[in-house]
Design a protein around this motif. Structure first.
Motif, PDB file in Angstrom:
ATOM      1  N   HIS A 138       0.839  -1.204   0.000  1.00  0.00           N
ATOM      2  CA  HIS A 138       0.000   0.000   0.000  1.00  0.00           C
ATOM      3  C   HIS A 138       0.872   1.252   0.000  1.00  0.00           C
ATOM      4  CE1 HIS A 138      -3.248   2.745   1.019  1.00  0.00           C
ATOM      5  NE2 HIS A 138      -4.105   1.753   0.828  1.00  0.00           N
ATOM      6  N   ILE A 139       1.876   1.254   0.843  1.00  0.00           N
ATOM      7  CA  ILE A 139       2.777   2.413   0.917  1.00  0.00           C
ATOM      8  C   ILE A 139       3.544   2.577  -0.399  1.00  0.00           C
ATOM      9  CG2 ILE A 139       4.841   3.320   2.053  1.00  0.00           C
ATOM     10  CD1 ILE A 139       3.733   2.047   4.668  1.00  0.00           C
ATOM     11  N   ALA A 140       4.039   1.465  -0.947  1.00  0.00           N
ATOM     12  CA  ALA A 140       4.819   1.531  -2.193  1.00  0.00           C
ATOM     13  C   ALA A 140       3.970   2.053  -3.351  1.00  0.00           C
ATOM     14  CB  ALA A 140       5.400   0.159  -2.532  1.00  0.00           C
ATOM     15  N   THR A 141       2.750   1.530  -3.502  1.00  0.00           N
ATOM     16  CA  THR A 141       1.920   1.982  -4.620  1.00  0.00           C
ATOM     17  C   THR A 141       1.380   3.384  -4.397  1.00  0.00           C
ATOM     18  OG1 THR A 141      -0.019   0.852  -3.719  1.00  0.00           O
ATOM     19  CG2 THR A 141       1.266  -0.327  -5.379  1.00  0.00           C
ATOM     20  N   ALA A 142       1.123   3.754  -3.159  1.00  0.00           N
ATOM     21  CA  ALA A 142       0.660   5.119  -2.882  1.00  0.00           C
ATOM     22  C   ALA A 142       1.752   6.138  -3.190  1.00  0.00           C
ATOM     23  CB  ALA A 142       0.210   5.257  -1.430  1.00  0.00           C
ATOM     24  N   SER A 143       3.012   5.703  -3.102  1.00  0.00           N
ATOM     25  CA  SER A 143       4.120   6.612  -3.416  1.00  0.00           C
ATOM     26  C   SER A 143       4.369   6.699  -4.919  1.00  0.00           C
ATOM     27  CB  SER A 143       5.395   6.168  -2.707  1.00  0.00           C
ATOM     28  OG  SER A 143       5.898   4.987  -3.289  1.00  0.00           O
ATOM     29  N   GLY A 144       3.648   5.891  -5.700  1.00  0.00           N
ATOM     30  CA  GLY A 144       3.768   5.949  -7.152  1.00  0.00           C
ATOM     31  C   GLY A 144       4.604   4.854  -7.767  1.00  0.00           C
ATOM     32  N   MET A 145       5.118   3.950  -6.952  1.00  0.00           N
ATOM     33  CA  MET A 145       5.941   2.864  -7.490  1.00  0.00           C
ATOM     34  C   MET A 145       5.056   1.860  -8.221  1.00  0.00           C
ATOM     35  SD  MET A 145       8.401   2.266  -4.171  1.00  0.00           S
ATOM     36  CE  MET A 145       9.235   0.875  -4.867  1.00  0.00           C
ATOM     37  N   ARG A 146       5.372   1.600  -9.484  1.00  0.00           N
ATOM     38  CA  ARG A 146       4.627   0.635 -10.296  1.00  0.00           C
ATOM     39  C   ARG A 146       5.593  -0.058 -11.254  1.00  0.00           C
ATOM     40  NH1 ARG A 146       1.286   3.236  -7.795  1.00  0.00           N
ATOM     41  NH2 ARG A 146      -0.927   3.452  -8.154  1.00  0.00           N
ATOM     42  N   TRP A 147       5.248  -1.287 -11.637  1.00  0.00           N
ATOM     43  CA  TRP A 147       5.984  -1.962 -12.694  1.00  0.00           C
ATOM     44  C   TRP A 147       5.598  -1.329 -14.011  1.00  0.00           C
ATOM     45  CZ3 TRP A 147       4.210  -7.076 -10.248  1.00  0.00           C
ATOM     46  CH2 TRP A 147       5.167  -7.521  -9.342  1.00  0.00           C
ATOM     47  N   ASP A 148       6.549  -1.170 -14.872  1.00  0.00           N
ATOM     48  CA  ASP A 148       6.281  -0.611 -16.194  1.00  0.00           C
ATOM     49  C   ASP A 148       6.081  -1.769 -17.172  1.00  0.00           C
ATOM     50  OD1 ASP A 148       5.871   1.281 -18.119  1.00  0.00           O
ATOM     51  OD2 ASP A 148       7.995   1.605 -18.521  1.00  0.00           O
ATOM     52  N   ALA A 149       5.013  -2.525 -16.941  1.00  0.00           N
ATOM     53  CA  ALA A 149       4.733  -3.695 -17.773  1.00  0.00           C
ATOM     54  C   ALA A 149       3.225  -3.866 -17.897  1.00  0.00           C
ATOM     55  CB  ALA A 149       5.352  -4.935 -17.130  1.00  0.00           C
ATOM     56  N   ALA A 150       2.832  -4.596 -18.925  1.00  0.00           N
ATOM     57  CA  ALA A 150       1.405  -4.870 -19.130  1.00  0.00           C
ATOM     58  C   ALA A 150       0.974  -6.015 -18.221  1.00  0.00           C
ATOM     59  CB  ALA A 150       1.144  -5.223 -20.580  1.00  0.00           C
ATOM     60  N   TYR A 151      -0.255  -5.944 -17.717  1.00  0.00           N
ATOM     61  CA  TYR A 151      -0.768  -7.018 -16.873  1.00  0.00           C
ATOM     62  C   TYR A 151      -1.830  -7.847 -17.579  1.00  0.00           C
ATOM     63  CZ  TYR A 151      -4.711  -3.903 -15.780  1.00  0.00           C
ATOM     64  OH  TYR A 151      -5.792  -3.080 -15.862  1.00  0.00           O
ATOM     65  N   ASP A 152      -2.181  -7.475 -18.807  1.00  0.00           N
ATOM     66  CA  ASP A 152      -3.139  -8.271 -19.567  1.00  0.00           C
ATOM     67  C   ASP A 152      -2.812  -8.212 -21.058  1.00  0.00           C
ATOM     68  OD1 ASP A 152      -4.009  -5.780 -20.375  1.00  0.00           O
ATOM     69  OD2 ASP A 152      -6.004  -5.957 -19.524  1.00  0.00           O
ATOM     70  N   ALA A 153      -3.533  -9.012 -21.840  1.00  0.00           N
ATOM     71  CA  ALA A 153      -3.276  -9.093 -23.278  1.00  0.00           C
ATOM     72  C   ALA A 153      -3.658  -7.810 -24.006  1.00  0.00           C
ATOM     73  CB  ALA A 153      -4.032 -10.278 -23.873  1.00  0.00           C
ATOM     74  N   ALA A 154      -4.534  -6.997 -23.405  1.00  0.00           N
ATOM     75  CA  ALA A 154      -4.957  -5.747 -24.039  1.00  0.00           C
ATOM     76  C   ALA A 154      -3.901  -4.650 -23.915  1.00  0.00           C
ATOM     77  CB  ALA A 154      -6.277  -5.265 -23.423  1.00  0.00           C
ATOM     78  N   GLY A 155      -2.864  -4.898 -23.141  1.00  0.00           N
ATOM     79  CA  GLY A 155      -1.775  -3.938 -23.011  1.00  0.00           C
ATOM     80  C   GLY A 155      -1.940  -2.929 -21.896  1.00  0.00           C
ATOM     81  N   HIS A 156      -2.895  -3.123 -21.011  1.00  0.00           N
ATOM     82  CA  HIS A 156      -3.041  -2.229 -19.860  1.00  0.00           C
ATOM     83  C   HIS A 156      -1.829  -2.411 -18.953  1.00  0.00           C
ATOM     84  CE1 HIS A 156      -7.327  -2.849 -21.052  1.00  0.00           C
ATOM     85  NE2 HIS A 156      -7.264  -1.528 -21.003  1.00  0.00           N
ATOM     86  N   THR A 157      -1.282  -1.312 -18.467  1.00  0.00           N
ATOM     87  CA  THR A 157      -0.069  -1.388 -17.647  1.00  0.00           C
ATOM     88  C   THR A 157      -0.382  -1.168 -16.171  1.00  0.00           C
ATOM     89  OG1 THR A 157       0.463   0.958 -17.843  1.00  0.00           O
ATOM     90  CG2 THR A 157       1.328  -0.514 -19.554  1.00  0.00           C
ATOM     91  N   PHE A 158       0.535  -1.607 -15.332  1.00  0.00           N
ATOM     92  CA  PHE A 158       0.394  -1.420 -13.890  1.00  0.00           C
ATOM     93  C   PHE A 158       0.388   0.058 -13.518  1.00  0.00           C
ATOM     94  CE2 PHE A 158       2.089  -5.777 -14.012  1.00  0.00           C
ATOM     95  CZ  PHE A 158       1.174  -6.412 -13.203  1.00  0.00           C
ATOM     96  N   LYS A 159       1.056   0.870 -14.312  1.00  0.00           N
ATOM     97  CA  LYS A 159       1.103   2.310 -14.030  1.00  0.00           C
ATOM     98  C   LYS A 159      -0.270   2.965 -14.149  1.00  0.00           C
ATOM     99  CE  LYS A 159       5.905   3.112 -15.139  1.00  0.00           C
ATOM    100  NZ  LYS A 159       6.538   3.926 -14.158  1.00  0.00           N
ATOM    101  N   GLU A 160      -1.208   2.329 -14.854  1.00  0.00           N
ATOM    102  CA  GLU A 160      -2.562   2.858 -15.020  1.00  0.00           C
ATOM    103  C   GLU A 160      -3.483   2.491 -13.854  1.00  0.00           C
ATOM    104  OE1 GLU A 160      -3.720   0.973 -18.622  1.00  0.00           O
ATOM    105  OE2 GLU A 160      -2.466   2.237 -19.885  1.00  0.00           O
ATOM    106  N   VAL A 161      -3.033   1.617 -12.985  1.00  0.00           N
ATOM    107  CA  VAL A 161      -3.873   1.108 -11.899  1.00  0.00           C
ATOM    108  C   VAL A 161      -3.690   1.963 -10.656  1.00  0.00           C
ATOM    109  CG1 VAL A 161      -4.391  -0.892 -10.449  1.00  0.00           C
ATOM    110  CG2 VAL A 161      -3.700  -1.223 -12.822  1.00  0.00           C
TER     111      VAL A 161
END
Length: 146
Positions: free
Chosen positions: A19-42
């Protein structure tokens, strides 16, 4: 029941860290599904469930189920290794009990902590309310329109 409490405590400690890591903006720069949505969009926190949708939630549940079954199969080996490592470090029975109690108490605190973060996120989208009180507010999910 102690085994379940220990497991939930460990998961809660990881949840706090996540929770702390994602709230600070840390995200993987990779797609999490076949449609190409990235972790940075979540968005962080519970708002993530609105973004990943049904298939994403099903994938999470399946992954947790597989991990549960896998751990159930090897839990005795893990416990034996845990004890062997403590013995190798020369810990007395009293020190082992102390360390186990520390882990359980930290897990209990983490369970309350993640619950508090989730409740405050739902109340006013400010899970880090203490920061706001102390004059250092966290811009939680501001980039995601949450």
């Amino acid at each position: 029941l102690r085994e379940v409490e220990l497991k939930h405590g460990r998961v809660s400690m990881l949840a706090i860290l996540g929770h702390i890591a994602t709230a600070s903006g840390m995200r993987w720069d990779a797609a999490y599904d076949a449609a190409g949505h990235t972790f940075k969009e979540v968005p962080a926190g519970l708002a993530a469930f609105s973004k990943i949708g049904g298939p994403g939630l099903q994938w999470i549940i399946l992954t947790v189920g597989v991990l549960e079954i896998g751990f159930y199969e090897c839990k005795d080996d893990v416990a034996a290794d845990y004890e062997a490592r403590m013995d190798k470090m020369g810990w007395t029975d009293a020190k082992k009990r102390s360390k186990k109690n520390i882990e359980i108490n930290n897990g209990r605190a983490a369970m309350m902590g993640i619950l508090g973060l989730m409740v405050h996120e739902q109340i006013n989208n400010d899970p880090y309310v203490l920061n706001a009180i102390l004059g250092a507010p966290v811009r939680f999910n501001e980039l995601y329109g949450a």
